[in-house]
Design a protein around this motif. Structure first.
Motif, PDB file in Angstrom:
ATOM      1  N   VAL A 192     -31.748  57.053  70.117  1.00 53.90           N
ATOM      2  CA  VAL A 192     -30.799  56.966  71.232  1.00 53.90           C
ATOM      3  C   VAL A 192     -31.417  56.151  72.365  1.00 53.90           C
ATOM      4  N   TYR A 193     -32.674  56.409  72.643  1.00 53.81           N
ATOM      5  CA  TYR A 193     -33.379  55.675  73.704  1.00 53.81           C
ATOM      6  C   TYR A 193     -33.403  54.177  73.400  1.00 53.81           C
ATOM      7  N   VAL A 194     -33.734  53.833  72.153  1.00 53.68           N
ATOM      8  CA  VAL A 194     -33.832  52.421  71.781  1.00 53.68           C
ATOM      9  C   VAL A 194     -32.473  51.723  71.923  1.00 53.68           C
ATOM     10  N   HIS A 195     -31.395  52.345  71.408  1.00 48.31           N
ATOM     11  CA  HIS A 195     -30.072  51.726  71.517  1.00 48.31           C
ATOM     12  C   HIS A 195     -29.648  51.601  72.981  1.00 48.31           C
ATOM     13  N   THR A 196     -29.941  52.629  73.769  1.00 48.31           N
ATOM     14  CA  THR A 196     -29.541  52.598  75.183  1.00 48.31           C
ATOM     15  C   THR A 196     -30.291  51.502  75.934  1.00 48.31           C
ATOM     16  N   MET A 197     -31.589  51.399  75.680  1.00 47.72           N
ATOM     17  CA  MET A 197     -32.369  50.369  76.375  1.00 47.72           C
ATOM     18  C   MET A 197     -31.945  48.964  75.948  1.00 47.72           C
ATOM     19  N   ASN A 198     -31.679  48.772  74.656  1.00 49.64           N
ATOM     20  CA  ASN A 198     -31.225  47.456  74.200  1.00 49.64           C
ATOM     21  C   ASN A 198     -29.886  47.079  74.845  1.00 49.64           C
ATOM     22  N   LEU A 199     -28.954  48.041  74.881  1.00 43.98           N
ATOM     23  CA  LEU A 199     -27.665  47.777  75.527  1.00 43.98           C
ATOM     24  C   LEU A 199     -27.865  47.455  77.007  1.00 43.98           C
ATOM     25  N   ARG A 200     -28.700  48.230  77.641  1.00 46.23           N
ATOM     26  CA  ARG A 200     -28.954  48.050  79.070  1.00 46.23           C
ATOM     27  C   ARG A 200     -29.510  46.656  79.363  1.00 46.23           C
ATOM     28  N   LYS A 201     -30.470  46.214  78.553  1.00 47.36           N
ATOM     29  CA  LYS A 201     -31.068  44.889  78.748  1.00 47.36           C
ATOM     30  C   LYS A 201     -30.043  43.775  78.558  1.00 47.36           C
ATOM     31  N   LYS A 202     -29.215  43.906  77.511  1.00 45.40           N
ATOM     32  CA  LYS A 202     -28.236  42.850  77.228  1.00 45.40           C
ATOM     33  C   LYS A 202     -27.199  42.743  78.349  1.00 45.40           C
ATOM     34  N   ILE A 203     -26.671  43.887  78.776  1.00 43.91           N
ATOM     35  CA  ILE A 203     -25.654  43.861  79.833  1.00 43.91           C
ATOM     36  C   ILE A 203     -26.250  43.346  81.132  1.00 43.91           C
ATOM     37  N   THR A 204     -27.441  43.808  81.463  1.00 46.93           N
ATOM     38  CA  THR A 204     -28.087  43.399  82.720  1.00 46.93           C
ATOM     39  C   THR A 204     -28.424  41.911  82.709  1.00 46.93           C
ATOM     40  N   ALA A 205     -28.841  41.398  81.528  1.00 48.60           N
ATOM     41  CA  ALA A 205     -29.210  39.979  81.439  1.00 48.60           C
ATOM     42  C   ALA A 205     -28.034  39.078  81.780  1.00 48.60           C
ATOM     43  N   PHE A 206     -26.823  39.480  81.403  1.00 44.22           N
ATOM     44  CA  PHE A 206     -25.646  38.652  81.700  1.00 44.22           C
ATOM     45  C   PHE A 206     -25.109  38.921  83.098  1.00 44.22           C
ATOM     46  N   THR A 207     -25.001  40.188  83.464  1.00 46.85           N
ATOM     47  CA  THR A 207     -24.286  40.537  84.698  1.00 46.85           C
ATOM     48  C   THR A 207     -25.193  40.569  85.920  1.00 46.85           C
ATOM     49  N   GLY A 208     -26.493  40.789  85.689  1.00 49.87           N
ATOM     50  CA  GLY A 208     -27.399  40.955  86.822  1.00 49.87           C
ATOM     51  C   GLY A 208     -27.294  42.338  87.443  1.00 49.87           C
ATOM     52  N   THR A 209     -26.483  43.188  86.844  1.00 52.34           N
ATOM     53  CA  THR A 209     -26.300  44.545  87.369  1.00 52.34           C
ATOM     54  C   THR A 209     -26.731  45.562  86.312  1.00 52.34           C
ATOM     55  N   ASP A 210     -27.534  46.522  86.738  1.00 52.00           N
ATOM     56  CA  ASP A 210     -27.975  47.580  85.831  1.00 52.00           C
ATOM     57  C   ASP A 210     -27.021  48.773  85.983  1.00 52.00           C
ATOM     58  N   TYR A 211     -25.980  48.786  85.139  1.00 51.21           N
ATOM     59  CA  TYR A 211     -24.967  49.848  85.254  1.00 51.21           C
ATOM     60  C   TYR A 211     -25.468  51.188  84.709  1.00 51.21           C
ATOM     61  N   ILE A 212     -26.422  51.150  83.770  1.00 54.29           N
ATOM     62  CA  ILE A 212     -26.849  52.368  83.077  1.00 54.29           C
ATOM     63  C   ILE A 212     -28.096  52.917  83.750  1.00 54.29           C
ATOM     64  N   LYS A 213     -27.967  54.082  84.315  1.00 57.11           N
ATOM     65  CA  LYS A 213     -29.077  54.707  85.030  1.00 57.11           C
ATOM     66  C   LYS A 213     -29.631  55.873  84.211  1.00 57.11           C
ATOM     67  N   THR A 214     -30.949  55.991  84.228  1.00 64.57           N
ATOM     68  CA  THR A 214     -31.604  57.141  83.593  1.00 64.57           C
ATOM     69  C   THR A 214     -31.584  58.317  84.554  1.00 64.57           C
ATOM     70  N   VAL A 215     -31.107  59.454  84.064  1.00 64.72           N
ATOM     71  CA  VAL A 215     -31.142  60.689  84.857  1.00 64.72           C
ATOM     72  C   VAL A 215     -32.216  61.554  84.216  1.00 64.72           C
ATOM     73  N   TYR A 216     -33.389  61.571  84.796  1.00 65.91           N
ATOM     74  CA  TYR A 216     -34.563  62.150  84.151  1.00 65.91           C
ATOM     75  C   TYR A 216     -34.357  63.630  83.804  1.00 65.91           C
ATOM     76  N   GLY A 217     -34.684  63.942  82.565  1.00 66.32           N
ATOM     77  CA  GLY A 217     -34.550  65.309  82.076  1.00 66.32           C
ATOM     78  C   GLY A 217     -33.145  65.674  81.665  1.00 66.32           C
ATOM     79  N   MET A 218     -32.182  64.757  81.865  1.00 65.08           N
ATOM     80  CA  MET A 218     -30.784  65.083  81.555  1.00 65.08           C
ATOM     81  C   MET A 218     -30.138  64.071  80.615  1.00 65.08           C
ATOM     82  N   GLY A 219     -30.311  62.779  80.875  1.00 68.06           N
ATOM     83  CA  GLY A 219     -29.669  61.787  80.016  1.00 68.06           C
ATOM     84  C   GLY A 219     -29.452  60.484  80.753  1.00 68.06           C
TER      85      GLY A 219
END
Length: 225
Positions: A192-219
């Motif tokens: 789950v971590y790997v898929h989330t980080m890959n998605l996050r990198k791809k979206i951020t690379a195009f948009t310049g915005t990091d929409y996906i935030k890590t909520v530590y200990g929760m998700g």
């Protein structure tokens, strides 16, 4: 998007699963009332295709259970009973649509698509987030005129985040959504971590915005203002 197919006719169930999987849905199956009850109680779905006549009980009782548990899944009733009473009872209990056997799989898919558009995307095929466009009909994600190349899992994950925007989603719920009955394959959620980080990198690379935030200990949380 994750579907639950509750149907006791094996051939029809296999045909529905095969066709809807080809259309990009993740499908889980239940063949009787008890299996349907367990899955509805334990898991979350975007939509449920629900037969009324089931071994062990009436599918409308499962619909009542779904509403009692305040589940948000859309419900499409399927039955061989072409009676006005069944249709009215199902709709009054909270079903979103009704289809009568026999039916064409193309019609079933169209009704599921329409149901999900109404429930999750305000009736639209295209979801706009700033200049990010998610086309659920073409299953494409674009930034302005550029296609963002996502894997199937990354696309499903993005839709899940958007449906649950501004809410914390746990790694367990993501694993259940992406892998369904096979979510144990996600091991200790490293996948789950790997898929989330890959998605996050791809979206951020195009948009310049990091929409996906890590909520530590929760998700994670997909943040939209």
């Amino acid at each position: 998007m994750k579907l639950l197919l509750v149907e006791d006719e094996p051939l029809l169930l296999e045909e529905m699963e095969s066709y809807l999987t080809e259309q990009g849905y993740r499908c889980e199956k239940a063949t009787n009332f008890e299996e349907g009850e367990d899955k509805i109680t334990l898991h979350e779905y975007d939509a449920i295709v629900l037969d009324i006549t089931l071994p062990g009980g009436n599918g409308l009782k499962l619909l009542e259970l779904l509403k009692k548990q305040h589940k948000e899944a859309g419900v499409l009733i399927v039955s061989a009973k072409d009676s006005l009473t069944d249709k009215l009872t199902g709709l009054e209990l909270g079903a979103d649509d009704y289809i009568t056997k026999p039916f064409h799989l193309e019609e079933l898919n169209a009704r599921v698509n329409a149901l999900l558009r109404r429930k999750s995307f305000s009736g639209h095929n295209r979801i706009l987030i700033d200049d990010l466009v998610v086309d659920t009909a073409a299953q494409e994600v674009r930034w302005k005129n550029d296609i963002i190349g996502l894997t199937k899992k990354e696309y499903e994950l993005l839709l899940y985040f958007i449906v649950n925007k501004n809410r914390v989603v746990s790694k367990q719920s993501i694993a259940e959504h992406l892998w369904g009955d096979h979510y144990d394959m996600a091991d200790n959620y490293d996948t789950v971590y790997v898929h989330t980080m890959n998605l996050r990198k791809k979206i951020t690379a195009f948009t310049g915005t990091d929409y996906i935030k890590t909520v530590y200990g929760m998700g994670y949380k997909f943040m939209l203002s």
